[in-house]
Enzyme design. Structure first.
Site, short mmCIF file in Angstrom:
data_model
loop_
_atom_site.label_atom_id
_atom_site.label_comp_id
_atom_site.label_asym_id
_atom_site.label_seq_id
_atom_site.Cartn_x
_atom_site.Cartn_y
_atom_site.Cartn_z
N ALA A 46 60.27 37.65 -23.00
CA ALA A 46 61.17 37.40 -22.17
C ALA A 46 62.15 36.18 -22.36
O ALA A 46 63.04 35.72 -21.58
CB ALA A 46 60.84 37.40 -20.77
N GLY A 49 67.20 37.64 -25.73
CA GLY A 49 67.84 39.13 -25.63
C GLY A 49 67.66 39.75 -24.47
O GLY A 49 67.97 39.21 -23.37
N TYR A 207 60.63 50.78 -38.46
CA TYR A 207 60.96 50.38 -37.01
C TYR A 207 61.05 51.48 -35.97
O TYR A 207 60.47 51.72 -34.90
CB TYR A 207 62.16 49.69 -36.92
N1 LIG Z 1 68.73 45.21 -30.01
C1 LIG Z 1 68.92 46.47 -29.99
O1 LIG Z 1 70.12 46.94 -30.29
C2 LIG Z 1 67.76 47.28 -29.39
C3 LIG Z 1 68.10 48.61 -29.28
C4 LIG Z 1 66.84 49.45 -28.76
C5 LIG Z 1 65.80 48.75 -28.54
N2 LIG Z 1 65.64 47.44 -28.67
C6 LIG Z 1 64.30 47.03 -28.32
O2 LIG Z 1 64.47 45.98 -27.10
C7 LIG Z 1 63.36 45.18 -27.21
C8 LIG Z 1 63.93 43.55 -27.19
O3 LIG Z 1 64.70 43.44 -28.40
P1 LIG Z 1 65.77 42.61 -28.29
O4 LIG Z 1 66.94 43.06 -28.99
O5 LIG Z 1 66.08 41.67 -27.11
O6 LIG Z 1 65.40 41.46 -29.45
P2 LIG Z 1 65.34 39.76 -29.57
O7 LIG Z 1 66.21 39.07 -28.84
O8 LIG Z 1 64.66 39.47 -30.77
O9 LIG Z 1 63.98 39.66 -28.48
C9 LIG Z 1 62.55 40.02 -29.08
C10 LIG Z 1 61.60 39.42 -28.11
O10 LIG Z 1 60.48 39.92 -28.51
C11 LIG Z 1 59.41 38.69 -28.83
N3 LIG Z 1 58.66 38.75 -30.07
C12 LIG Z 1 58.39 39.12 -31.08
N4 LIG Z 1 57.18 38.91 -31.68
C13 LIG Z 1 56.58 38.71 -30.86
C14 LIG Z 1 54.99 38.34 -30.65
N5 LIG Z 1 54.22 38.34 -31.91
N6 LIG Z 1 54.50 37.92 -29.51
C15 LIG Z 1 55.33 38.00 -28.20
N7 LIG Z 1 56.62 37.93 -28.36
C16 LIG Z 1 57.12 38.51 -29.48
C17 LIG Z 1 60.43 37.62 -29.44
O11 LIG Z 1 60.02 36.21 -29.28
P3 LIG Z 1 60.61 34.99 -30.18
O12 LIG Z 1 61.78 34.53 -29.71
O13 LIG Z 1 59.35 34.18 -30.08
O14 LIG Z 1 60.51 35.63 -31.59
C18 LIG Z 1 61.58 37.85 -28.23
O15 LIG Z 1 61.35 37.36 -26.97
C19 LIG Z 1 62.47 45.31 -28.62
O16 LIG Z 1 61.52 46.04 -28.15
C20 LIG Z 1 63.52 45.97 -29.17
O17 LIG Z 1 63.03 47.10 -30.36
C21 LIG Z 1 66.64 46.67 -29.23
#
Ligand SMILES: NC(=O)c1ccc[n+]([C@@H]2O[C@H](COP(=O)([O-])OP(=O)(O)OC[C@H]3O[C@@H](n4cnc5c(N)ncnc54)[C@H](OP(=O)(O)O)[C@@H]3O)[C@@H](O)[C@H]2O)c1
Length: 342
Positions: A46, A49, A207
């Site tokens: 949280a 993004g 992914y």
């Molecule tokens: N972006 C898109 O277009 C998109 C589309 C469909 C689905 N999603 C899904 O939406 C979700 C959120 O992604 P987002 O796009 O918001 O990306 P993001 O901004 O990179 O956020 C990802 C979050 O996951 C955390 N994370 C990663 N590895 C972790 C770990 N080992 N332990 C705890 N937390 C961890 C990150 O923490 P850190 O900041 O510490 O790395 C960050 O808070 C994901 O499941 C992604 O697959 C995204």
């Protein structure tokens, strides 16, 4: 061999363009009256993004928000408090690539005697190359899939997610997925949990494949928790202009960044359908359902095959027990054999 729908990250991002312009059927169903007062909500990942935007919106709508994160503690929480105007926000450390961290997180919740109404499994990574964890698995497999199996099971086994039948809505567990899972290969059980090397193209392929594995788990949980009156839901937020490509090589990051800034939604906009699914009465009795943004639809048909769900559960449980001595103590006592479907 397992493969996802895309093996080119640029093509995968361009698929988001269609989503950006697509009609959002239930968009006007999210109301200001969809509130979370008195509810406790956990959001993994949280600090960034989509997860960050959901934390702000949940706090604005009255929830007590627990931001379960591995970084930006306490800064991100302070920012959420400021933006939402709520002081019911706290951050707890959780690194989903480390089993000990998952145990510690659950222990902390347990000591506080918390009951979680809304659990949003949001954290995820899109890695450009494979990384091996100390426990032997590949990081994207572990963070995007297996850690969710472990975390939810520990929360359930410790009574943290329970239907209290006290007039509150049923607890909801939301898996944040991606519609890119559609068309991925069937689960490759021969290679399940084995470390496999990959580069950029196979990275994006894995992914979407791991999202198919995750969705299969969500449906298996929905079967197992049906009689417990807990709703398990899955949602793809559509294209989000987030930090997900932070680890991509420079040129690719610039190219994808340009696409993201043009046609990917701001996190606050992309969070709206998730808030809707987490709070609306419309989803009170929709255990096992899926939303692609504001559009109800079916996931890949393979996800609903009961034998696949059962097999995935057994492989995941076995792997967990292999790598975590504490897993043997876990009593899956919230699911009786009779309640298992399949
Ligand atoms: N972006 C898109 O277009 C998109 C589309 C469909 C689905 N999603 C899904 O939406 C979700 C959120 O992604 P987002 O796009 O918001 O990306 P993001 O901004 O990179 O956020 C990802 C979050 O996951 C955390 N994370 C990663 N590895 C972790 C770990 N080992 N332990 C705890 N937390 C961890 C990150 O923490 P850190 O900041 O510490 O790395 C960050 O808070 C994901 O499941 C992604 O697959 C995204």
């Amino acid at each position: 061999m397992a493969h996802g729908r895309f093996d080119n990250p640029v093509i995968a991002s361009l698929a988001g363009v269609k989503d950006f312009f697509s009609k959002q059927k239930l968009e006007d169903h999210l109301k200001d009256t969809d509130r979370a007062d008195g509810k406790t909500c956990i959001i993994t990942g949280a600090n960034s993004g989509l997860g960050y935007a959901m934390a702000v919106e949940m706090a604005k709508r009255g929830a007590r928000v627990i931001m379960a994160c591995r970084s930006q503690i306490p800064e991100a929480g302070e920012k959420v408090k400021m933006e939402s105007g709520s002081d019911q926000v706290e951050m707890l450390p959780l690194d989903l690539s480390k089993i000990d961290s998952i145990h510690q997180f659950v222990e902390t919740l347990k000591k506080r005697n918390l009951s979680i109404d809304i659990t949003i499994l949001n954290a995820g990574v899109a890695l450009p190359k494979a990384r091996k964890l100390a426990s032997g698995q590949e990081e994207m497999f572990f963070v995007n899939y297996l850690s969710n199996f472990i975390l939810v099971n520990l929360m359930l086994a410790n009574g943290l997610i329970e239907n209290r039948s006290n007039g509150m809505a049923k607890p909801r567990i939301l898996f944040i997925s991606s519609d890119s899972h559609q068309g991925s290969s069937a689960i490759d059980f021969e290679q399940f949990g084995n470390y496999e090397d990959y580069g950029v193209s196979k990275g994006i392929s894995y992914y979407s494949y791991y999202k198919l594995v995750l969705n299969t788990l969500a449906i298996e949980f929905s079967r197992r928790l049906e009689n417990k009156n807990i709703n398990v839901l899955t949602i793809c937020p559509g294209p989000v202009h987030s930090n997900i490509i932070r680890e991509a090589p420079w040129l690719l990051r610039k190219t994808l960044g340009a696409i993201f800034s043009l046609v990917f939604r701001k996190p606050a906009v992309a969070a709206r359908p998730v808030i809707y699914m987490a709070l609306s009465k419309d989803y009170e009795d929709k255990n096992g359902s899926y939303l692609h943004m504001f559009n109800p639809k079916k996931m890949d048909p393979k996800i609903y095959i009961p034998e696949e769900g059962l097999k995935l559960w057994d492989y995941s449980e076995r792997l967990w027990k292999q790598i975590d001595p504490k897993a043997e103590e876990i009593k899956f006592n919230y699911i009786t054999e009779d309640e298992k479907v399949g």
